[in-house]
Design a protein around this motif. Structure first.
Motif, PDB file in Angstrom:
ATOM      1  N   CYS A  47       0.985  -1.157  -0.106  1.00 52.31           N
ATOM      2  CA  CYS A  47       0.032  -0.201  -0.085  1.00 52.31           C
ATOM      3  C   CYS A  47       0.815   1.205   0.048  1.00 52.31           C
ATOM      4  N   LEU A  48       0.661   2.071  -1.070  1.00 54.44           N
ATOM      5  CA  LEU A  48       1.466   3.319  -0.989  1.00 54.44           C
ATOM      6  C   LEU A  48       0.429   4.229  -0.471  1.00 54.44           C
ATOM      7  N   LEU A  49       0.819   4.811   0.630  1.00 55.67           N
ATOM      8  CA  LEU A  49      -0.024   6.168   0.916  1.00 55.67           C
ATOM      9  C   LEU A  49       0.490   7.501   0.540  1.00 55.67           C
ATOM     10  N   LYS A  50      -0.530   8.213   0.017  1.00 54.79           N
ATOM     11  CA  LYS A  50      -0.160   9.584  -0.722  1.00 54.79           C
ATOM     12  C   LYS A  50      -1.406  10.583   0.098  1.00 54.79           C
ATOM     13  N   SER A  51      -0.843  11.633  -0.102  1.00 57.45           N
ATOM     14  CA  SER A  51      -1.714  13.044   0.403  1.00 57.45           C
ATOM     15  C   SER A  51      -3.073  12.837  -0.294  1.00 57.45           C
ATOM     16  N   GLY A  52      -4.105  13.155   0.745  1.00 53.37           N
ATOM     17  CA  GLY A  52      -5.374  12.832   0.325  1.00 53.37           C
ATOM     18  C   GLY A  52      -5.878  14.224  -0.141  1.00 53.37           C
ATOM     19  N   THR A  53      -7.330  14.310  -0.467  1.00 58.07           N
ATOM     20  CA  THR A  53      -8.003  15.260  -1.053  1.00 58.07           C
ATOM     21  C   THR A  53      -8.272  16.715  -0.131  1.00 58.07           C
ATOM     22  N   ASN A  54      -8.438  16.035   1.287  1.00 58.05           N
ATOM     23  CA  ASN A  54      -8.940  16.891   2.336  1.00 58.05           C
ATOM     24  C   ASN A  54      -7.864  17.909   2.862  1.00 58.05           C
ATOM     25  N   THR A  55      -7.799  19.090   2.394  1.00 57.09           N
ATOM     26  CA  THR A  55      -6.972  20.244   2.554  1.00 57.09           C
ATOM     27  C   THR A  55      -7.493  21.210   3.676  1.00 57.09           C
ATOM     28  N   THR A  56      -8.536  20.956   4.133  1.00 56.86           N
ATOM     29  CA  THR A  56      -9.351  22.243   4.980  1.00 56.86           C
ATOM     30  C   THR A  56      -9.503  21.825   6.476  1.00 56.86           C
ATOM     31  N   VAL A  57      -8.904  20.535   6.593  1.00 53.02           N
ATOM     32  CA  VAL A  57      -8.936  20.316   8.037  1.00 53.02           C
ATOM     33  C   VAL A  57      -8.070  20.917   9.031  1.00 53.02           C
ATOM     34  N   SER A  58      -8.683  21.316  10.339  1.00 53.73           N
ATOM     35  CA  SER A  58      -7.868  22.152  11.101  1.00 53.73           C
ATOM     36  C   SER A  58      -6.503  21.374  11.676  1.00 53.73           C
ATOM     37  N   LYS A  59      -5.672  22.145  12.155  1.00 57.76           N
ATOM     38  CA  LYS A  59      -4.513  21.407  12.741  1.00 57.76           C
ATOM     39  C   LYS A  59      -4.763  20.643  13.991  1.00 57.76           C
ATOM     40  N   GLU A  60      -5.961  20.942  14.857  1.00 55.73           N
ATOM     41  CA  GLU A  60      -6.336  20.196  16.120  1.00 55.73           C
ATOM     42  C   GLU A  60      -6.793  18.960  15.458  1.00 55.73           C
ATOM     43  N   GLU A  61      -7.658  19.002  14.561  1.00 52.33           N
ATOM     44  CA  GLU A  61      -8.231  17.825  13.863  1.00 52.33           C
ATOM     45  C   GLU A  61      -7.365  16.938  13.232  1.00 52.33           C
ATOM     46  N   SER A  62      -6.497  17.510  12.415  1.00 52.22           N
ATOM     47  CA  SER A  62      -5.219  16.568  11.749  1.00 52.22           C
ATOM     48  C   SER A  62      -4.615  15.907  12.875  1.00 52.22           C
ATOM     49  N   LYS A  63      -4.267  16.696  13.828  1.00 53.46           N
ATOM     50  CA  LYS A  63      -3.515  16.000  14.987  1.00 53.46           C
ATOM     51  C   LYS A  63      -4.337  14.704  15.662  1.00 53.46           C
ATOM     52  N   LYS A  64      -5.365  14.904  15.843  1.00 57.23           N
ATOM     53  CA  LYS A  64      -6.239  13.732  16.372  1.00 57.23           C
ATOM     54  C   LYS A  64      -6.533  12.602  15.610  1.00 57.23           C
ATOM     55  N   LEU A  65      -6.786  13.008  14.095  1.00 55.49           N
ATOM     56  CA  LEU A  65      -6.928  11.892  13.075  1.00 55.49           C
ATOM     57  C   LEU A  65      -5.494  11.246  12.845  1.00 55.49           C
ATOM     58  N   PHE A  66      -4.529  11.885  12.997  1.00 51.11           N
ATOM     59  CA  PHE A  66      -2.983  11.131  12.929  1.00 51.11           C
ATOM     60  C   PHE A  66      -2.694  10.193  14.119  1.00 51.11           C
ATOM     61  N   GLU A  67      -3.169  10.759  15.097  1.00 48.62           N
ATOM     62  CA  GLU A  67      -2.867   9.895  16.416  1.00 48.62           C
ATOM     63  C   GLU A  67      -3.687   8.717  16.221  1.00 48.62           C
ATOM     64  N   GLY A  68      -5.032   8.756  15.799  1.00 46.98           N
ATOM     65  CA  GLY A  68      -5.850   7.566  15.429  1.00 46.98           C
ATOM     66  C   GLY A  68      -5.209   6.699  14.558  1.00 46.98           C
ATOM     67  N   HIS A  69      -4.559   7.284  13.516  1.00 43.41           N
ATOM     68  CA  HIS A  69      -3.902   6.538  12.306  1.00 43.41           C
ATOM     69  C   HIS A  69      -2.610   5.748  13.126  1.00 43.41           C
ATOM     70  N   MET A  70      -1.886   6.424  13.885  1.00 43.36           N
ATOM     71  CA  MET A  70      -0.737   5.512  14.785  1.00 43.36           C
ATOM     72  C   MET A  70      -1.461   4.510  15.515  1.00 43.36           C
ATOM     73  N   ALA A  71      -2.675   4.639  16.393  1.00 39.43           N
ATOM     74  CA  ALA A  71      -3.154   3.808  16.903  1.00 39.43           C
ATOM     75  C   ALA A  71      -3.520   2.741  16.077  1.00 39.43           C
ATOM     76  N   ASN A  72      -4.291   2.696  14.958  1.00 43.32           N
ATOM     77  CA  ASN A  72      -4.477   1.789  14.039  1.00 43.32           C
ATOM     78  C   ASN A  72      -3.661   1.006  13.578  1.00 43.32           C
ATOM     79  N   ILE A  73      -2.461   1.735  13.121  1.00 43.00           N
ATOM     80  CA  ILE A  73      -1.131   0.910  12.795  1.00 43.00           C
ATOM     81  C   ILE A  73      -0.772  -0.074  13.870  1.00 43.00           C
ATOM     82  N   ASN A  74      -0.668   0.535  15.056  1.00 47.53           N
ATOM     83  CA  ASN A  74       0.009  -0.758  16.054  1.00 47.53           C
ATOM     84  C   ASN A  74      -1.280  -1.762  16.498  1.00 47.53           C
ATOM     85  N   LYS A  75      -2.346  -1.416  16.040  1.00 49.25           N
ATOM     86  CA  LYS A  75      -3.568  -2.236  16.609  1.00 49.25           C
ATOM     87  C   LYS A  75      -3.439  -3.340  15.312  1.00 49.25           C
TER      88      LYS A  75
END
Length: 152
Positions: A47-75
């Protein structure tokens, strides 16, 4: 001359001994446990991960989503579904990272990709393709956990 022959003989015996020690023997039980074929290989999905189309997300929301991304990777890694994951360094291709899923089909990988919050929010986009590599790749997580002083 005798001394030279003796040293040559000693050198040859040492070289043969070293070669025999370095020879690795086939471990059938390990091969079976990793679902390796006769070549020690198996199917994965890359799987090649590329930048997605959502460019309007706030920094706070982005941080939360990437924390979930890392938790998902570990799971997924703990479940044995993810053999390798990691980010790319800054580049001009919009490549963000890779997953190597320990599954055989694109459909199985799609189901796993769908569990990633950053992909769900279109911060990342996943491109999937079948891949064939060493069955030993599955052992990376175990080894990594032994060498990582700080856990994610």
């Amino acid at each position: 001359m005798k001394k030279s022959l003796f040293l040559f003989f000693l050198l040859m015996v040492s070289a043969v001994g070293f070669t025999q020690e370095a020879e690795v023997k086939y471990d059938e039980a390990l091969a079976k446990s990793l679902h390796a074929d006769e070549y020690g290989m198996k199917k994965y999905v890359f799987c090649l991960l590329k930048s997605g189309t959502n460019t309007t997300v706030s920094k706070e929301e982005s941080k939360k989503l990437f924390e979930g991304h890392m938790a998902n990777i570990n799971k997924l890694a703990k479940e044995g579904k993810l053999a390798v994951a990691g980010p790319f360094m800054k580049n001009d291709k919009n490549y963000r990272g890779i997953y190597i899923f320990n599954v055989e089909t694109i459909d199985e990988a799609k189901a796993l990709v769908a569990t990633d919050p950053a992909i769900q929010a279109n911060l990342l986009e996943a491109e999937l393709t079948p891949w064939y590599s060493s069955a030993a790749l599955q052992e990376i997580t175990k080894i990594h956990n032994k060498i990582a002083r700080t856990k994610m």
